[in-house]
Design an enzyme around this catalytic site. Sequence first.
Site: not given
Ligand code: DGL
Length: 264
Positions: A7, A70-71, A182, A184
């Site tokens: 990620d 990570c999406n 996302c 996070h």
């Molecule tokens: N955790 C990530 C996602 O799933 C990206 C977050 C980022 O770096 O902006 O999209």
Amino acid sequence: MRIALFDSGIGGISVLTEAVRQLPKEDFLYLADTLHVPYGSKPKEQVKQHILEAMKLIVQEPVKAVVIACNTATSIAIEELRSSMDIPVIGMEPSVKPAVEMSRSSGKRVLVLATPLTLRENKYNELVHRVDDMSIVDSLPLPELVEYCEALNFDPDEIKTYLRDKLSAYSLEQYGTVVLGCTHYPFYKRILAELLPANTRLVDGSRGTVKRLKDILEQGSLLNEYGQGDVHFLCTSHDEAYIHKMKKAYQIFLAQIEEPSIPE
Ligand code: DGL
């Protein structure tokens, strides 16, 4: 050999936790691109280069599969990653399809929360076009939530003030399902649930992604029987303080999912 998860930062730890739960006899390697987090508010081509660069660290390690936890990274680089690596690469995308299916009987709308980059990408827009046959899907970018998470800021008052403001334009009773698009965002599942009307379902892609990983490993006879759920944390800035932060985030997430459940 370990299973790698990748990620931009600590978000993928929400997927790691699920992977350790479903695959307790495996060992894991978790890589965060600390040199370039956050991805979601940067230009696509730049982020794509960062991802390909970070992946060079993973291929130096003895790993048997990579989960792009990570999406955002999945939406812009999954094809390149699959064609450049000779081990299985599992991506993630916002769980729009199951959310639309859940809404079929209730008639309620779906709200997808993700990074600005994910929501701008063709992959996401084609997905919505394909599955949203009732035109019930709305999308809301929450880039600051990634930054709060990276700062390990879980202060309920501060986060609620931010989210209330972001959600103020929506009449929340019309939504039956909120998609955490996302990795996070599941760190804030509990806080979000408190702001949404009772019985609003919160869905994220962790369970399905890990299930797919498990199936792929099974099909390739790659499952381990002797691992112990050990996790080796790495980051692109090789920074000990961040490794410590990842370990802390892992403990925080584990503690959070052990609390009584939230509607799913
Ligand atoms: N955790 C990530 C996602 O799933 C990206 C977050 C980022 O770096 O902006 O999209």
